[in-house]
Design a protein around this motif. Structure first.
Motif, short mmCIF file in Angstrom:
data_model
loop_
_atom_site.label_atom_id
_atom_site.label_comp_id
_atom_site.label_asym_id
_atom_site.label_seq_id
_atom_site.Cartn_x
_atom_site.Cartn_y
_atom_site.Cartn_z
N ASP A 43 17.09 0.58 53.76
CA ASP A 43 16.65 -0.41 54.80
C ASP A 43 15.20 -0.17 55.11
O ASP A 43 14.82 -1.36 55.44
N ASN A 44 14.34 0.69 55.07
CA ASN A 44 13.17 0.45 55.44
C ASN A 44 12.25 0.14 53.97
O ASN A 44 11.27 -0.42 54.21
N LEU A 45 12.70 0.21 52.77
CA LEU A 45 11.73 -0.05 51.57
C LEU A 45 12.21 -1.69 51.23
O LEU A 45 11.09 -2.15 50.65
N ASN A 46 13.44 -2.43 51.63
CA ASN A 46 13.50 -3.66 51.42
C ASN A 46 13.29 -4.03 49.85
O ASN A 46 12.37 -4.82 49.48
N THR A 47 13.79 -3.18 49.01
CA THR A 47 13.69 -3.60 47.45
C THR A 47 14.97 -3.28 46.86
O THR A 47 15.98 -2.59 47.30
N ASN A 48 15.35 -4.08 45.73
CA ASN A 48 16.46 -3.79 45.00
C ASN A 48 16.58 -2.70 43.88
O ASN A 48 17.47 -2.12 43.33
N ILE A 49 15.30 -2.25 43.81
CA ILE A 49 15.05 -1.12 42.75
C ILE A 49 14.18 0.00 43.49
O ILE A 49 13.12 -0.28 43.74
N ILE A 50 14.75 1.15 43.53
CA ILE A 50 14.21 2.37 44.02
C ILE A 50 13.92 3.53 42.80
O ILE A 50 14.88 3.83 42.42
N VAL A 51 12.66 3.78 42.72
CA VAL A 51 12.44 4.95 41.66
C VAL A 51 12.36 6.02 42.54
O VAL A 51 11.48 6.32 43.26
N SER A 52 13.53 7.12 42.31
CA SER A 52 13.57 8.13 43.22
C SER A 52 13.66 9.57 41.98
O SER A 52 14.39 9.64 41.16
N GLY A 53 12.26 10.18 41.91
CA GLY A 53 12.28 11.18 40.89
C GLY A 53 12.49 10.56 39.55
O GLY A 53 11.41 9.75 38.99
N ASN A 54 13.13 11.02 38.65
CA ASN A 54 13.35 10.28 37.54
C ASN A 54 14.69 9.40 37.16
O ASN A 54 15.18 8.96 36.17
N LEU A 55 15.13 8.99 38.40
CA LEU A 55 16.14 7.83 38.62
C LEU A 55 15.82 6.59 38.86
O LEU A 55 14.83 6.64 39.83
N SER A 56 16.28 5.56 38.19
CA SER A 56 16.13 4.19 39.01
C SER A 56 17.28 3.83 39.53
O SER A 56 18.24 3.70 39.03
N LEU A 57 17.48 3.70 41.14
CA LEU A 57 18.43 3.31 41.80
C LEU A 57 18.67 1.96 42.08
O LEU A 57 17.65 1.12 42.64
N ASN A 58 19.91 1.31 41.42
CA ASN A 58 19.83 -0.46 41.53
C ASN A 58 20.57 -0.37 42.90
O ASN A 58 21.70 0.07 43.09
#
Length: 392
Positions: free
Chosen positions: A147-162
């Motif tokens: 909710d704070n980032l307002n994006t459809n893709i978050i890179v977290s560590g070595n994961l790409s969260l869709n």
């Protein structure tokens, strides 16, 4: 009892230690959080490429939450409508793994590893006297910040969260990890730091969608009891000092009044005798105060507090006696104390820790010297000691 105390004396300051290892990347991160009312602030954010550098900056007085995302940590999406996925989930021996899971509608996103992967790191940290209160695995909890980032893709560590409408749909493992930064409030955090922020958020504001392996140890109890002791100790010290201040002001006030009365009765023989008597009483009281150590630049409570604060966990204190009596006082006998002396008696199970403590005592500039009056073993092979400390 500990449940009640933990609700009263809440932990509002934590360190989140992140250990990330991939094929080509090692990142060790330390985030220190402080919760003030409904606000969560980062008061320290440090990253290292060397584990020993991380160990050197961890504050052993602040509890630690450990986040492990290393080789051996796997990530999986479980579709609860799929019989294959459900069969796989039922066959998991949760007693043999550490896991952190995020549940959303019909999907469970899980990061997990064998227990020995985490316990190897725990053993190293606990050997450094670091208090671990919780353990998380993987990098999935960055989703809590969607909710704070307002994006459809978050890179977290070595994961790409869709994500879609801030809800996690799927994730992929990145072959090449970019160095990205995200803005959360007034803080700028990297993709390696982001899951640690999510972990801290879950710790302070429990999210029903998150589940994890139960971490069983006594560190959280020790943290709560230490906070209780520190709070009550500080309160008692303040009350004691305020009482002494009031007593001092009253003595000053009545001494002034007494001087006025003495001047008024200077020509009276009876008053003169009274003056002599009062002067003798004053000298006696001054001698008592002087012998008790209250006229020094520090109160005896300060020395006692410094000694107690310096005692390591391996030493159990049985007695701390400031300005002890010279002998047992009988009826109608004058009380005689030993000024400038503190007697410490206790028991230890770690002779090396005891020796280190004695060496640390030498660093106090207000200690003239100390004498080890007795040192012996009990039936359980514990070391009983009696220490006499002389104050300058």
């Amino acid at each position: 009892m500990i449940t009640i105390l933990s609700k009263i004396f809440k932990i509002n300051c934590i360190q989140v230690v992140g250990i990330f290892q991939d094929a080509d990347t090692e990142k060790y991160t330390l985030l220190t959080f402080k919760k003030t009312k409904d606000k969560l602030d980062i008061i320290e954010n440090k990253s290292f490429t060397n584990f020993n550098s991380l160990i050197e900056v961890i504050d052993v007085k602040i509890p630690v939450i450990l986040s492990v995302d290393v080789r051996g940590v796997l990530n999986k999406k479980i579709d609860v409508t799929s019989e294959i996925d459900l069969a796989w989930q039922k066959n998991i021996d949760f007693d043999s793994i550490y896991h952190t899971s995020y549940t959303l509608k019909n999907n469970i996103f899980m990061s997990f590893c064998r227990k020995n992967v985490v316990e190897d790191w725990l053993a190293i940290l606990e050997s450094k006297k670091i208090q671990i209160i919780e353990v998380y695995t993987g990098s999935l909890l960055s989703v809590l910040l969607a909710d704070n980032l307002n994006t459809n893709i978050i890179v977290s560590g070595n994961l790409s969260l869709n994500l879609e409408q801030n809800e996690l749909l799927n994730f992929t493992k990145l072959e090449s990890i970019p160095d990205l930064n995200y803005t959360i409030g007034e803080n700028l955090v990297s993709n390696y730091t982001l899951p640690l922020y999510g972990i801290a958020l879950h710790y302070f504001v429990q999210n029903e969608s998150v589940s994890k392996s139960e971490w069983k140890n006594k560190s959280i109890d020790e943290v709560v009891y230490r906070k209780v002791f520190s709070t009550f100790g500080l309160t008692m010290l303040v009350v004691f000092l305020v009482t002494l201040l009031i007593s001092y002001l009253l003595i000053q006030h009545y001494s002034s009044k007494n001087a006025e009365l003495n001047i008024q009765n200077v020509y009276s023989n009876k008053a003169y005798q009274r003056i002599i008597s009062l002067e003798e009483q004053k000298k006696d009281k001054e001698k008592i105060i002087k012998d008790s150590g209250f006229l020094s630049d520090k109160f005896l409570s300060y020395y006692s507090y410094e000694i107690v604060k310096s005692i390591p966990n391996s030493i159990s204190l049985n007695e701390l006696n400031s300005a002890p009596l010279q002998r047992v006082v009988k009826h109608n006998e004058k009380v005689e104390i030993t000024p400038g002396v503190i007697l410490v008696k206790g028991i230890t199970i770690d002779e090396d820790g005891f020796n280190n403590w004695l060496r640390n005592l030498k660093k106090f500039d207000w200690i003239a010297k100390f004498e080890l009056e007795s040192l012996k073993k009990d039936k359980r092979n514990n070391t009983l000691f009696s220490l006499k400390i002389l104050i300058k």
